[in-house]
Design a protein around this motif. Structure first.
Motif, PDB file in Angstrom:
ATOM      1  N   GLY A  31     -31.178 -34.681   2.041  1.00 19.03           N
ATOM      2  CA  GLY A  31     -31.489 -33.349   2.523  1.00 19.03           C
ATOM      3  C   GLY A  31     -30.693 -32.230   1.894  1.00 19.03           C
ATOM      4  O   GLY A  31     -30.779 -31.082   2.342  1.00 19.03           O
ATOM      5  N   ASN A  32     -29.924 -32.517   0.851  1.00 20.80           N
ATOM      6  CA  ASN A  32     -29.126 -31.477   0.211  1.00 20.80           C
ATOM      7  C   ASN A  32     -29.603 -31.296  -1.223  1.00 20.80           C
ATOM      8  O   ASN A  32     -30.715 -31.672  -1.589  1.00 20.80           O
TER       9      ASN A  32
ATOM     10  N   GLY B  27     -37.076 -28.407   3.087  1.00 12.67           N
ATOM     11  CA  GLY B  27     -36.126 -28.154   2.018  1.00 12.67           C
ATOM     12  C   GLY B  27     -35.160 -29.305   1.814  1.00 12.67           C
ATOM     13  O   GLY B  27     -35.078 -30.239   2.610  1.00 12.67           O
ATOM     14  N   GLY B  28     -34.422 -29.244   0.731  1.00  8.84           N
ATOM     15  CA  GLY B  28     -33.492 -30.306   0.396  1.00  8.84           C
ATOM     16  C   GLY B  28     -34.186 -31.451  -0.321  1.00  8.84           C
ATOM     17  O   GLY B  28     -35.414 -31.482  -0.443  1.00  8.84           O
ATOM     18  N   HIS B  29     -33.380 -32.380  -0.797  1.00  8.75           N
ATOM     19  CA  HIS B  29     -33.891 -33.477  -1.617  1.00  8.75           C
ATOM     20  C   HIS B  29     -33.226 -34.791  -1.213  1.00  8.75           C
ATOM     21  O   HIS B  29     -32.218 -34.807  -0.501  1.00  8.75           O
ATOM     22  N   TYR B  30     -33.802 -35.888  -1.700  1.00  9.79           N
ATOM     23  CA  TYR B  30     -33.239 -37.200  -1.394  1.00  9.79           C
ATOM     24  C   TYR B  30     -33.528 -38.157  -2.550  1.00  9.79           C
ATOM     25  O   TYR B  30     -34.403 -37.912  -3.385  1.00  9.79           O
ATOM     26  N   TRP B  31     -32.757 -39.259  -2.564  1.00  7.47           N
ATOM     27  CA  TRP B  31     -32.866 -40.248  -3.641  1.00  7.47           C
ATOM     28  C   TRP B  31     -33.825 -41.372  -3.288  1.00  7.47           C
ATOM     29  O   TRP B  31     -34.441 -41.974  -4.172  1.00  7.47           O
TER      30      TRP B  31
ATOM     31  N   TYR C 132     -36.647 -36.635  -5.016  1.00  2.46           N
ATOM     32  CA  TYR C 132     -37.729 -36.300  -4.101  1.00  2.46           C
ATOM     33  C   TYR C 132     -37.364 -35.067  -3.283  1.00  2.46           C
ATOM     34  O   TYR C 132     -36.255 -34.969  -2.755  1.00  2.46           O
ATOM     35  N   GLY C 133     -38.291 -34.130  -3.177  1.00  2.00           N
ATOM     36  CA  GLY C 133     -38.088 -32.955  -2.345  1.00  2.00           C
ATOM     37  C   GLY C 133     -38.673 -33.154  -0.960  1.00  2.00           C
ATOM     38  O   GLY C 133     -39.627 -33.923  -0.771  1.00  2.00           O
ATOM     39  N   ARG C 134     -38.121 -32.457   0.038  1.00  2.00           N
ATOM     40  CA  ARG C 134     -38.646 -32.517   1.401  1.00  2.00           C
ATOM     41  C   ARG C 134     -39.580 -31.329   1.622  1.00  2.00           C
ATOM     42  O   ARG C 134     -39.117 -30.180   1.671  1.00  2.00           O
ATOM     43  N   PRO C 135     -40.864 -31.555   1.734  1.00  2.00           N
ATOM     44  CA  PRO C 135     -41.792 -30.443   1.971  1.00  2.00           C
ATOM     45  C   PRO C 135     -41.442 -29.707   3.262  1.00  2.00           C
ATOM     46  O   PRO C 135     -41.098 -30.326   4.270  1.00  2.00           O
TER      47      PRO C 135
END
Length: 240
Positions: free
Chosen positions: A27-28, A98-102, A92-95
């Motif tokens: 999420g960051n 916001g934020g991203h993850y592996w 991967y982005g969080r629709p």
């Protein structure tokens, strides 16, 4: 797969030949780890306003990792003026949120290991470039990024000089073994309820068996980073 990253590369590192390869948590984004490494390098004595280095709480066989309160190892080299780093954004982005993850939250062990392997292939191709040939590679990761850092050492045991794992997830590694000269710094908060206690214990056991572990816990801290932890990271790096 596409990786995005923030970089600050010194062409002449003035005695600090470390290259930090950094991975944020769920999420960051890449800025999370930049803030952490900037904090480590911010104070000349390596301490925040209320922090002092921990007494030895190390499982490492290497004497350089054993420190006393208020001191750094005799053999420690000073950190440079600024760190050199590659800080990567999750694939991967969080629709909407916001934020991203592996890897997806709650995914199975095989999927998370497969995603880590995919990132590892891209990272190692980048580090093979002549630009990085003379650098010592140091991994830093928080939570998902900590687990990713561990998996990179497992896949490429001779590529990284050190790995700093901050509150890493560790699910699925119960029977894991690791043979690598990489030196590890592992840290958790005593109130971290995001990472199950059994996973925390397993992470410590696997890295202790590898033989080069400095382990820290922080009373009252949850799934986060604290000032004392920043100070201890700096002491660990000065011993490399």
């Amino acid at each position: 797969m596409r990786l995005r990253f923030t970089s600050d590369l010194e062409t002449s590192p003035a005695g600090d030949d470390r290259l930090f390869v950094m991975f944020h948590g769920y999420g960051n984004d890449e800025g999370e780890m930049v803030r952490i490494i900037d904090a480590v390098y911010a104070c000349e004595d390596g301490l925040g306003p209320d922090a002092t280095p921990h007494a030895a709480q190390s499982s490492a066989a290497s004497p350089a990792s054993v420190v006393s309160p208020g001191t750094a190892p005799v053999s420690a080299a000073p950190l440079g003026a600024t760190p050199s780093y590659l800080s990567f954004r999750g694939t991967y982005g969080r629709p909407y949120m916001g934020g991203h993850y592996w890897y997806p939250d709650g995914c199975g062990v095989e999927e998370r290991q497969r995603e880590c392997a995919s990132v590892g292939e891209a990272i190692t191709q980048l580090l093979a470039a002549p630009t990085f040939a003379s650098r010592r590679n140091v991994l830093i990761g928080f939570s998902q990024g900590g687990y990713l850092s561990y998996r990179l050492v497992k896949a490429y045991p001779d590529l990284f000089d050190a790995a700093i794992l901050l509150s890493p997830s560790f699910k699925g590694e119960e029977s894991a073994t690791l043979e690598s000269p990489t030196r590890f710094f592992l840290a958790y908060g005593t109130e971290d309820h995001t990472i199950p206690l059994d996973d925390q214990r397993n992470a410590r056991a696997v890295l202790e068996d590898a033989g080069h572990l400095t382990y820290r816990t922080y009373p009252g801290m949850g799934h986060a980073i604290c000032t004392q932890e920043i100070a201890d990271i700096r002491v660990f790096l000065r011993g490399l």
